[in-house]
Design an enzyme around this catalytic site. Structure first.
Site, PDB file in Angstrom:
ATOM      1  N   TRP A  17       2.423  -4.249  -6.491  1.00 41.74           N
ATOM      2  CA  TRP A  17       2.080  -3.475  -7.393  1.00 41.74           C
ATOM      3  C   TRP A  17       1.838  -2.087  -7.155  1.00 41.74           C
ATOM      4  CZ3 TRP A  17      -2.684  -0.693  -8.272  1.00 41.74           C
ATOM      5  CH2 TRP A  17      -3.176  -0.808  -9.418  1.00 41.74           C
ATOM      6  N   LYS A  18       1.544  -1.647  -6.111  1.00 38.45           N
ATOM      7  CA  LYS A  18       0.919  -0.443  -5.438  1.00 38.45           C
ATOM      8  C   LYS A  18       2.689   0.390  -5.408  1.00 38.45           C
ATOM      9  CE  LYS A  18       0.411   2.145  -1.104  1.00 38.45           C
ATOM     10  NZ  LYS A  18      -0.462   3.326  -1.648  1.00 38.45           N
ATOM     11  N   ILE A 434     -11.938  19.315   4.252  1.00 38.48           N
ATOM     12  CA  ILE A 434     -12.676  18.160   4.692  1.00 38.48           C
ATOM     13  C   ILE A 434     -12.273  17.627   5.688  1.00 38.48           C
ATOM     14  CG2 ILE A 434     -13.523  16.294   3.829  1.00 38.48           C
ATOM     15  CD1 ILE A 434     -14.613  18.837   2.201  1.00 38.48           C
ATOM     16  N   GLU A 608     -22.456   4.749  -2.413  1.00 37.19           N
ATOM     17  CA  GLU A 608     -21.696   3.288  -2.860  1.00 37.19           C
ATOM     18  C   GLU A 608     -22.509   2.278  -2.386  1.00 37.19           C
ATOM     19  OE1 GLU A 608     -17.453   3.120  -1.689  1.00 37.19           O
ATOM     20  OE2 GLU A 608     -16.910   4.876  -2.581  1.00 37.19           O
ATOM     21  N   HIS A 644     -19.928  15.208   4.579  1.00 38.33           N
ATOM     22  CA  HIS A 644     -19.194  14.942   3.399  1.00 38.33           C
ATOM     23  C   HIS A 644     -19.613  13.764   2.491  1.00 38.33           C
ATOM     24  CE1 HIS A 644     -16.057  15.425   0.357  1.00 38.33           C
ATOM     25  NE2 HIS A 644     -15.493  14.198   0.773  1.00 38.33           N
ATOM     26  N   CYS A 646     -18.713  11.790  -1.553  1.00 37.84           N
ATOM     27  CA  CYS A 646     -17.734  11.612  -2.340  1.00 37.84           C
ATOM     28  C   CYS A 646     -18.385  11.304  -3.835  1.00 37.84           C
ATOM     29  CB  CYS A 646     -16.506  10.506  -2.450  1.00 37.84           C
ATOM     30  SG  CYS A 646     -15.445  11.254  -0.947  1.00 37.84           S
ATOM     31  N   GLU A 668     -18.066  16.098  -3.350  1.00 33.04           N
ATOM     32  CA  GLU A 668     -16.578  15.917  -4.060  1.00 33.04           C
ATOM     33  C   GLU A 668     -17.139  16.089  -5.600  1.00 33.04           C
ATOM     34  OE1 GLU A 668     -12.877  13.272  -4.796  1.00 33.04           O
ATOM     35  OE2 GLU A 668     -14.363  12.568  -3.412  1.00 33.04           O
ATOM     36  N   HIS A 697      -7.148  14.678  -5.874  1.00 33.25           N
ATOM     37  CA  HIS A 697      -6.647  13.318  -6.272  1.00 33.25           C
ATOM     38  C   HIS A 697      -5.411  13.587  -7.304  1.00 33.25           C
ATOM     39  CE1 HIS A 697     -10.718  12.181  -4.964  1.00 33.25           C
ATOM     40  NE2 HIS A 697      -9.952  11.264  -4.491  1.00 33.25           N
ATOM     41  N   CYS A 729     -12.084  16.793  -1.083  1.00 33.30           N
ATOM     42  CA  CYS A 729     -11.991  15.758  -0.412  1.00 33.30           C
ATOM     43  C   CYS A 729     -10.893  15.915   0.707  1.00 33.30           C
ATOM     44  CB  CYS A 729     -11.901  14.323  -1.205  1.00 33.30           C
ATOM     45  SG  CYS A 729     -12.010  12.985  -0.355  1.00 33.30           S
TER      46      CYS A 729
END
Length: 764
Positions: A17-18, A434, A608, A644, A646, A668, A697, A729
């Site tokens: 898929w990637k 970063i 997260e 750092h 995100c 970020e 990104h 980032c």
């Protein structure tokens, strides 16, 4: 009793898929060929679930990038800047929303609840919802026609979708849900007309701290959906935690409720046993852990199932994973290089499907009918728990003396700042990055040759030093103030450290999706974590020898290593974090002893891991801050500690960020820069801070003037003395030319604003 699944990994066993997506983005693959390849993967995923014996198979969980983005595009919620003019959205518009284009910045991306997956945030401001196509109908028809599967379409629920979106005032939640409701009705009606019997509506937001008003809104909207589409049965799925207000949730006017009985802290089970479960509704029993890779404890799972069967008939029970399996690798079948003791205790997505079917059979037929399979699970777990991997005397002794370990720097921040400014003599608005620089095909090729034995250690180290030297030169030419060595020796910011610490193992093919086509192969923390030798000193010291400018040492922090790994399930996560922290502290001390005076300990994943329930958040933040400070508190005052983060909602985390006591933190923020800056108008933050001034990104190279605007905006609420200038980032995934161009513009922007400040101009 039936077996069910909630979602399957999209990426394919070989990450097909990637590879297909990235080939399409580079122009190597035509659009028609992309559709063909993704269909092959999609059907293969469905076929495998069918062959494993899963009774209820999800359809529509497959995506071309992200399932939340799919929902937004299906409802025509496409921001004007992407030039969408109606009709079926093109792939170019779809991918521009996800990745940006030369003319438009990408939509914001943030984490999916408390997982390591990141979704594209829908933008509702100024949007006019319209159904652009029924992707679920297409997925259902394909599964039925191609494979004879009567699939259960999966849809992000309206309450969760709007709660995760941006661009509306707090009081407009109900208005937006009601505005979208006719589109949900239309989608469901078309599915019912096609013969669909059940639809899975995911509402994980119900596992968070929802209000009474939001619960009343859920009752209203599901009541309307059921009235408008009476021939369709709705299966409302929750996951990642216990549901808030259990009695109200299970009373919602739907035909089935799915609950997480793995990550609920026992609260869902307690609620069912205490309050009962409504007659006539199906209960989805999330027994198999959809977020971790360990084989289940069958005795524990069957005990939960037995307790539920006392109050709910078998015909109303569906045994299933706790959440979609997109959070775990595809299969252990290729993991032939792992220690047999570890391998015997693992279960990836395919094995979790087998466990789901096994537990269902044990429930229906009795344990004696599947005794051999159950015993194999027991033995696999016991062998690992009893092994030397999990019983290291030195680590256990360290942990026993944890209370005596220092967690506070010697000097206050003001004292440290005076010493650090005297040592470094940096200009206002110092520029840095970063940490990582582009991992070019040449870098990846060199690593492959070294790992395969085609290159000697000497050849590989020579190549790494050449790359370090080249990029030290590029940074100096660009005029950056604080340099980095580029991390060319690192395959992944967590895996690299795990390879050098005891207690970690690495899969050969254990890939999971992080965001878009970005796949990561998380380390497996399966034993006690122990430091054995310096990990980053040689490369950092070499880089510093090439420049008079300071070079930062770069480490990944203990909480990020924890949260971005698959973690052993026989210890509290807190204790594993402390083991990692004590190991990393030895590396911090080794860097300082080698003359490295700036050390960055990154914690991009600290947020997260936040629990979804507010009552659990304080405890989590307390031990994560302690873990970071265990790693960093023994250095001298003149040694500058950076970190750092995100995707950080700063206003919610300012106390925690301050408590880390890092001298400089970079955050970020480029996709939500204005929102973050606004938070400083209400909160005071006195430590050093770098707000990302451009989005790494996206391949887009923002002009210097755009970054100047971001800097000037930040200086309205931040002191020039505390403000650093950096990308948002690391630059590992970017290409060299765009990286150099963007950094050049960044340095130019910093110098322009610096000149204005020194001359008494704007922002002074």
């Amino acid at each position: 009793m039936k077996s069910g699944n909630l979602g399957y990994p999209r990426i394919g066993l070989e990450r097909q898929w990637k590879k297909a997506l990235e080939s399409f983005w580079t122009g190597e693959l035509a659009e028609a060929d992309l559709h063909t390849r993704l269909k092959e993967i999609r059907l293969s995923n469905l076929r495998l679930q069918q062959e494993k014996g899963i009774d209820i198979i999800p359809v529509g969980d497959f995506t071309y990038y992200d399932h939340v983005l799919d929902t937004a595009v299906m409802f025509g919620l496409i921001p004007r800047r992407f030039g969408y003019e109606g009709g079926t959205p093109s792939l170019s518009v779809y991918y521009a929303m996800a990745r940006g284009s030369k003319d438009a910045a990408a939509c914001e991306m943030t984490k999916w609840f408390n997982t390591n997956y990141h979704y594209i945030v829908p933008e509702l401001d100024g949007a006019r919802p319209v159904l652009t196509g029924n992707r679920l109908l297409e997925a259902y028809a394909e599964a039925k026609e191609e494979l004879g599967i009567e699939g259960r379409p999966v849809l992000v629920g309206p309450l969760t979708f709007v709660k995760l979106a941006k661009g509306y005032a707090p009081g407009e939640l109900g208005d937006w849900v009601r505005r979208l409701l006719p589109l949900y009705v239309q989608v469901l009606r078309e599915l019912a007309e096609a013969g669909v019997q059940w639809v899975q509506v995911d509402e994980p937001i119900l596992s968070t701290n929802v209000t009474a008003e939001e619960l009343a809104l859920a009752e209203e909207l599901y009541g309307q959906l059921v009235r408008e589409v009476p021939d369709l049965r709705l299966f409302l799925q929750t996951y990642f935690e216990a549901v808030e207000a259990y009695e109200k949730v299970v009373a919602l006017p739907v035909h089935g409720i799915g609950l997480d009985f793995v990550h609920d802290g026992g609260r869902n089970l307690e609620a069912v046993l205490r309050c009962g479960f409504p007659d006539g509704k199906v209960l989805g029993v999330g027994l198999v852990d959809g977020r971790n890779i360990w084989a289940c404890d069958p005795d524990d799972k069957l005990k939960v199932l037995a307790a539920l069967r006392n109050g709910v008939e078998d015909s109303r029970l569906v045994v299933q994973p706790s959440c979609s399996l997109l959070h775990v690798p595809v299969s252990t079948v290729k993991e032939t290089g792992l220690d047999p003791v570890l391998h015997g205790a693992l279960a990836f997505a395919d094995q979790k499907l087998e466990e789901t079917v096994l537990l269902t059979k044990a429930g229906k037929l009795g344990e004696a009918a599947v005794a051999a399979e159950l015993e194999a699970l027991r033995k696999g777990r016991a062998a690992l728990n009893e092994s030397s991997f999990r019983n290291k005397a030195g680590v256990r002794k360290q942990m026993a003396g944890l209370a005596a370990q220092p967690v506070t720097r010697a000097g206050t921040f003001e004292e440290r700042r005076e010493r650090q400014e005297k040592r470094w003599q940096l200009p206002l608005l110092p520029t840095t990055t970063i940490g990582s620089f582009p991992q070019t095909p040449e870098v990846r090729s060199a690593r492959r040759k070294w790992r395969k034995g085609e290159w000697t250690e000497e050849q590989y180290q020579r190549f790494i030093r050449e790359e370090i030297g080249r990029w030290i030169g590029i940074q100096q030419e660009l005029g950056l103030d604080v340099l980095v060595h580029g991390e060319f020796e690192r395959n992944d910011m967590v895996e690299f450290f795990g390879e050098k610490l005891e207690g970690f193992a690495f899969t050969g093919n254990g890939w999971v999706q992080s965001y878009g086509s970005r796949c990561v192969k998380p380390p497996v923390i399966f034993g006690d974590v122990e430091y054995t030798a310096p990990m980053t000193v040689a490369e950092t010291v070499y880089a510093q020898s090439l420049s008079e400018a300071p070079v930062k040492g770069m480490l990944t922090g203990p909480v990020t290593i924890l949260n971005w790994s698959f973690v052993r399930d026989d210890l509290p996560r807190r204790d594993v974090a402390f083991q990692i922290a004590l190991a990393l502290r030895q590396e911090v001390e080794a860097l300082e002893a080698a003359g490295i005076g700036m050390i960055q300990v990154d914690e991009p994943a600290l947020r997260e891991g936040l629990p979804l329930k507010q009552l659990l958040v304080e405890e989590y933040l307390e031990w994560t801050v302690k873990a970071f400070r265990l790693s960093t508190s023994t250095v001298k005052d003149e040694t500058q500690i950076h970190t750092h983060m995100c995707y950080c909602e700063f206003q919610d985390m300012i106390g925690t960020i301050r408590a880390l006591d890092a001298d400089v933190i970079s955050i970020e923020t480029s996709r939500s820069h204005g929102e973050l800056i606004a938070s400083f108008e209400e909160e005071t933050y006195e430590l050093g801070i770098g707000l990302g001034v451009y989005d790494i990104h996206s391949p887009r190279v923002p002009p210097a003037a755009e970054m100047e605007g971001m800097i000037r905006r930040a200086l309205q609420v931040l002191s020039p003395r505390q403000f650093w200038i950096n990308p948002d980032c690391g630059l590992k995934t970017r290409r060299m030319l765009e990286t150099v161009a963007a950094l050049g513009n960044m340095v130019q922007a910093a110098k322009q604003v610096r000149t204005e400040l020194e001359g008494g101009g704007a922002g002074a």
